[in-house]
Design a protein around this motif. Sequence first.
Motif, PDB file in Angstrom:
ATOM      1  N   LEU A 193       0.861  -1.185   0.000  1.00 31.94           N
ATOM      2  CA  LEU A 193       0.000   0.000   0.000  1.00 31.94           C
ATOM      3  C   LEU A 193       0.896   1.234   0.000  1.00 31.94           C
ATOM      4  CD1 LEU A 193      -2.456  -1.129   2.845  1.00 31.94           C
ATOM      5  CD2 LEU A 193      -2.690  -1.520   0.373  1.00 31.94           C
ATOM      6  N   PRO A 194       1.039   1.911  -1.120  1.00 29.11           N
ATOM      7  CA  PRO A 194       1.874   3.119  -1.149  1.00 29.11           C
ATOM      8  C   PRO A 194       1.409   4.117  -0.095  1.00 29.11           C
ATOM      9  CG  PRO A 194       1.262   2.465  -3.380  1.00 29.11           C
ATOM     10  CD  PRO A 194       0.451   1.625  -2.442  1.00 29.11           C
ATOM     11  N   ARG A 303      13.709   5.792  -2.194  1.00 29.07           N
ATOM     12  CA  ARG A 303      12.621   6.101  -3.127  1.00 29.07           C
ATOM     13  C   ARG A 303      13.031   7.135  -4.168  1.00 29.07           C
ATOM     14  NH1 ARG A 303       8.200   9.573   0.295  1.00 29.07           N
ATOM     15  NH2 ARG A 303       7.236   9.617  -1.770  1.00 29.07           N
ATOM     16  N   TYR A 304      13.924   8.048  -3.814  1.00 26.81           N
ATOM     17  CA  TYR A 304      14.278   9.140  -4.728  1.00 26.81           C
ATOM     18  C   TYR A 304      15.211   8.693  -5.853  1.00 26.81           C
ATOM     19  CZ  TYR A 304      12.210  12.037  -1.108  1.00 26.81           C
ATOM     20  OH  TYR A 304      11.328  12.582  -0.196  1.00 26.81           O
ATOM     21  N   ALA A 305      15.771   7.503  -5.752  1.00 23.52           N
ATOM     22  CA  ALA A 305      16.663   7.022  -6.808  1.00 23.52           C
ATOM     23  C   ALA A 305      15.907   6.378  -7.960  1.00 23.52           C
ATOM     24  CB  ALA A 305      17.663   6.021  -6.232  1.00 23.52           C
ATOM     25  N   PHE A 306      14.568   6.256  -7.836  1.00 18.01           N
ATOM     26  CA  PHE A 306      13.766   5.564  -8.844  1.00 18.01           C
ATOM     27  C   PHE A 306      12.755   6.513  -9.480  1.00 18.01           C
ATOM     28  CE2 PHE A 306      14.487   2.449  -5.307  1.00 18.01           C
ATOM     29  CZ  PHE A 306      15.542   1.786  -5.915  1.00 18.01           C
ATOM     30  N   ALA A 307      12.512   6.298 -10.750  1.00 17.49           N
ATOM     31  CA  ALA A 307      11.535   7.115 -11.470  1.00 17.49           C
ATOM     32  C   ALA A 307      10.139   6.874 -10.924  1.00 17.49           C
ATOM     33  CB  ALA A 307      11.590   6.800 -12.963  1.00 17.49           C
ATOM     34  N   GLU A 308       9.844   5.643 -10.502  1.00 13.06           N
ATOM     35  CA  GLU A 308       8.516   5.314  -9.957  1.00 13.06           C
ATOM     36  C   GLU A 308       8.386   5.673  -8.493  1.00 13.06           C
ATOM     37  OE1 GLU A 308       8.660   1.118 -11.326  1.00 13.06           O
ATOM     38  OE2 GLU A 308       6.708   1.601 -12.209  1.00 13.06           O
ATOM     39  N   SER A 309       9.455   6.185  -7.917  1.00 13.61           N
ATOM     40  CA  SER A 309       9.451   6.658  -6.529  1.00 13.61           C
ATOM     41  C   SER A 309       8.915   5.600  -5.549  1.00 13.61           C
ATOM     42  CB  SER A 309       8.668   7.961  -6.434  1.00 13.61           C
ATOM     43  OG  SER A 309       8.761   8.517  -5.132  1.00 13.61           O
ATOM     44  N   ASP A 310       7.770   5.892  -4.931  1.00 17.56           N
ATOM     45  CA  ASP A 310       7.242   5.035  -3.868  1.00 17.56           C
ATOM     46  C   ASP A 310       6.823   3.656  -4.390  1.00 17.56           C
ATOM     47  OD1 ASP A 310       6.800   4.902  -1.097  1.00 17.56           O
ATOM     48  OD2 ASP A 310       4.643   5.062  -1.405  1.00 17.56           O
ATOM     49  N   ALA A 312       8.287   1.908  -6.741  1.00 13.79           N
ATOM     50  CA  ALA A 312       9.509   1.109  -6.866  1.00 13.79           C
ATOM     51  C   ALA A 312      10.007   0.693  -5.484  1.00 13.79           C
ATOM     52  CB  ALA A 312      10.584   1.908  -7.604  1.00 13.79           C
ATOM     53  N   ARG A 313       9.866   1.587  -4.538  1.00 16.64           N
ATOM     54  CA  ARG A 313      10.300   1.272  -3.171  1.00 16.64           C
ATOM     55  C   ARG A 313       9.481   0.138  -2.582  1.00 16.64           C
ATOM     56  NH1 ARG A 313      10.144   5.396   1.925  1.00 16.64           N
ATOM     57  NH2 ARG A 313       7.927   5.419   1.376  1.00 16.64           N
ATOM     58  N   THR A 314       8.164   0.155  -2.789  1.00 15.51           N
ATOM     59  CA  THR A 314       7.323  -0.911  -2.230  1.00 15.51           C
ATOM     60  C   THR A 314       7.683  -2.273  -2.825  1.00 15.51           C
ATOM     61  OG1 THR A 314       5.618  -0.398  -3.884  1.00 15.51           O
ATOM     62  CG2 THR A 314       5.387   0.610  -1.697  1.00 15.51           C
ATOM     63  N   LYS A 315       8.090  -2.300  -4.090  1.00 16.44           N
ATOM     64  CA  LYS A 315       8.517  -3.561  -4.699  1.00 16.44           C
ATOM     65  C   LYS A 315       9.786  -4.077  -4.020  1.00 16.44           C
ATOM     66  CE  LYS A 315       6.533  -3.208  -9.317  1.00 16.44           C
ATOM     67  NZ  LYS A 315       5.815  -4.488  -9.232  1.00 16.44           N
ATOM     68  N   ASN A 316      10.720  -3.182  -3.736  1.00 19.52           N
ATOM     69  CA  ASN A 316      11.945  -3.578  -3.048  1.00 19.52           C
ATOM     70  C   ASN A 316      11.644  -4.065  -1.628  1.00 19.52           C
ATOM     71  OD1 ASN A 316      13.721  -3.120  -5.152  1.00 19.52           O
ATOM     72  ND2 ASN A 316      14.269  -1.042  -4.493  1.00 19.52           N
ATOM     73  N   GLN A 317      10.688  -3.417  -0.972  1.00 21.79           N
ATOM     74  CA  GLN A 317      10.307  -3.844   0.371  1.00 21.79           C
ATOM     75  C   GLN A 317       9.737  -5.264   0.347  1.00 21.79           C
ATOM     76  OE1 GLN A 317       7.616  -0.694   1.423  1.00 21.79           O
ATOM     77  NE2 GLN A 317       9.239   0.686   2.104  1.00 21.79           N
ATOM     78  N   GLN A 318       8.898  -5.562  -0.628  1.00 16.74           N
ATOM     79  CA  GLN A 318       8.350  -6.912  -0.756  1.00 16.74           C
ATOM     80  C   GLN A 318       9.456  -7.935  -0.971  1.00 16.74           C
ATOM     81  OE1 GLN A 318       5.548  -6.700  -3.981  1.00 16.74           O
ATOM     82  NE2 GLN A 318       3.895  -5.910  -2.712  1.00 16.74           N
ATOM     83  N   LYS A 319      10.370  -7.630  -1.871  1.00 17.46           N
ATOM     84  CA  LYS A 319      11.472  -8.555  -2.173  1.00 17.46           C
ATOM     85  C   LYS A 319      12.311  -8.822  -0.924  1.00 17.46           C
ATOM     86  CE  LYS A 319      12.045  -7.214  -7.044  1.00 17.46           C
ATOM     87  NZ  LYS A 319      12.961  -6.570  -8.023  1.00 17.46           N
ATOM     88  N   LEU A 392      -1.781   9.089  -5.000  1.00 17.02           N
ATOM     89  CA  LEU A 392      -2.033   7.981  -5.920  1.00 17.02           C
ATOM     90  C   LEU A 392      -3.437   7.433  -5.703  1.00 17.02           C
ATOM     91  CD1 LEU A 392       1.380   6.101  -5.485  1.00 17.02           C
ATOM     92  CD2 LEU A 392       0.725   7.642  -7.357  1.00 17.02           C
ATOM     93  N   THR A 393      -4.223   7.347  -6.778  1.00 18.97           N
ATOM     94  CA  THR A 393      -5.590   6.831  -6.670  1.00 18.97           C
ATOM     95  C   THR A 393      -5.626   5.363  -7.076  1.00 18.97           C
ATOM     96  OG1 THR A 393      -6.089   7.586  -8.936  1.00 18.97           O
ATOM     97  CG2 THR A 393      -6.641   9.081  -7.114  1.00 18.97           C
ATOM     98  N   TRP A 394      -6.430   4.582  -6.362  1.00 15.27           N
ATOM     99  CA  TRP A 394      -6.532   3.147  -6.629  1.00 15.27           C
ATOM    100  C   TRP A 394      -7.537   2.871  -7.748  1.00 15.27           C
ATOM    101  CZ3 TRP A 394      -7.190   1.178  -0.886  1.00 15.27           C
ATOM    102  CH2 TRP A 394      -6.004   1.428  -0.185  1.00 15.27           C
ATOM    103  N   ASP A 395      -7.288   1.785  -8.471  1.00  8.81           N
ATOM    104  CA  ASP A 395      -8.220   1.312  -9.487  1.00  8.81           C
ATOM    105  C   ASP A 395      -9.324   0.538  -8.761  1.00  8.81           C
ATOM    106  OD1 ASP A 395      -9.554  -0.160 -11.488  1.00  8.81           O
ATOM    107  OD2 ASP A 395      -7.775  -0.116 -12.776  1.00  8.81           O
ATOM    108  N   LYS A 396     -10.476   1.162  -8.588  1.00 10.01           N
ATOM    109  CA  LYS A 396     -11.539   0.591  -7.766  1.00 10.01           C
ATOM    110  C   LYS A 396     -12.032  -0.756  -8.285  1.00 10.01           C
ATOM    111  CE  LYS A 396     -13.316   4.924  -5.844  1.00 10.01           C
ATOM    112  NZ  LYS A 396     -14.513   5.798  -5.663  1.00 10.01           N
ATOM    113  N   ALA A 397     -12.140  -0.910  -9.592  1.00  6.16           N
ATOM    114  CA  ALA A 397     -12.629  -2.172 -10.160  1.00  6.16           C
ATOM    115  C   ALA A 397     -11.653  -3.309  -9.849  1.00  6.16           C
ATOM    116  CB  ALA A 397     -12.822  -2.026 -11.664  1.00  6.16           C
ATOM    117  N   LYS A 398     -10.366  -3.060 -10.031  1.00  6.35           N
ATOM    118  CA  LYS A 398      -9.369  -4.092  -9.754  1.00  6.35           C
ATOM    119  C   LYS A 398      -9.274  -4.382  -8.255  1.00  6.35           C
ATOM    120  CE  LYS A 398      -6.269  -3.941 -13.732  1.00  6.35           C
ATOM    121  NZ  LYS A 398      -4.867  -3.855 -14.159  1.00  6.35           N
ATOM    122  N   VAL A 399      -9.397  -3.341  -7.457  1.00  5.18           N
ATOM    123  CA  VAL A 399      -9.343  -3.535  -6.001  1.00  5.18           C
ATOM    124  C   VAL A 399     -10.505  -4.413  -5.560  1.00  5.18           C
ATOM    125  CG1 VAL A 399      -9.544  -2.393  -3.770  1.00  5.18           C
ATOM    126  CG2 VAL A 399      -8.078  -1.410  -5.531  1.00  5.18           C
TER     127      VAL A 399
END
Length: 417
Positions: A193-194, A303-310, A312-319, A392-399
Amino acid sequence: MNDWPDGWTDDRNARYGRGSADAQPEGVRRMRHVQRPSAPPQRPPVPQQQSRGYDDAYDSGYNTGQVYGSPAGGGRGGGRADRGSVRAPGPAPDWRRRIKIGSIVVLVAVLGTTIGTYFWADGKMRREVDLAKVIDRPKEDDCTTYLIVGSDSREGMTAEEKKKLHTGSAEGKRTDSMMILAACGGGNTMISLPRDSDVEIPKFVGSESGKTFPAQGRRVKLNAAYAEDGPELLVRTVEHNTGLRIDHYAEIGFAGFANIVDALGGVEMNIEKGFKDKKSGADFQAGKQTLNGEQALAFVRTRYAFAESDLARTKNQQKFLSALASQAATPGTILNPFKLYPTLGAGLDTLIVDEDMSLFDLGEMFFAMKGISGGQGTSINMPINGTRGGNLTWDKAKVQQLVQQIQNDEKVTVTEK
């Protein structure tokens, strides 16, 4: 005066007979026949000698009148034979019984250690979050759902540690990362969750005041809910905006996170592309490497080293969390007291959980994360479809589809894009 017996003389020439002076000896005399008794007279028994401190099993032979070398005594070898014949050989050892007893002793020792460790670790858990204060909750389902939070708490850190870990010295604490882990029979799912997610603050009851705050339609960043009223409001906000019921809450600060990694001896990661970040202290080359506590904290905070910012960071946290759980939940750690106790001690001292969370629940959470790293689950970011005022807004249908698949214990097929 003659001292010789009668009939004897000191005459040297009278050597024969009974003192005869004749030059020739007397004629042969016939001795009177003496009849011997038919059996030798019985000797009185020799009394047994009392022991004087020697081993009773030893018998010299003298106390029975036996003489070494006689048939009874057996000569030099006879003494040893007599000694061996006094004490009868014991029965052969019962190895089955010994193995059985040894196994029982080992089992009791293992059980005692395991039970003692459980109660020791269970007593160190900081159960400070009361989910009973959360109102209007979603329905329960067959999955066990955890809200895992990484806070920027600097509790217990010295000035030197803050400088080393690049944490700064801000007072209080905020959420640095948030993710939902759904442990289901059909597979485990980890959803990041960003913290900049655009969410609505619903009606809630204050965790400290007990006052009810009505819904005002306020939309804020997700981490603002935590800053406003702590874990209870964060859980209430996540449940309201997702429709998932949160069964357990787990939060860990900077120091605890770094200490767990160091207690494990580091965590091995495969970094696909190197990156640097002055704010977090990150400086990584591409490739496989073992991260210590300081490096691990920099890795999950960048987070600031990535174009996707937060995102990209959440993906690294999961890994990283999956790799951490994979290494922690192994026999090499669990069965090694020199790793297990430092790891538990480092984590439990700073880990904050809900009041109903047991050590078993915590273990289930780690094994669920380990399963995801082993390909037995799914890890995604919350599906995003745009921004609103920088949030960042969530995609309600996918959620909605994602939530339904988890609640129905189905395999998650929703993607984040």
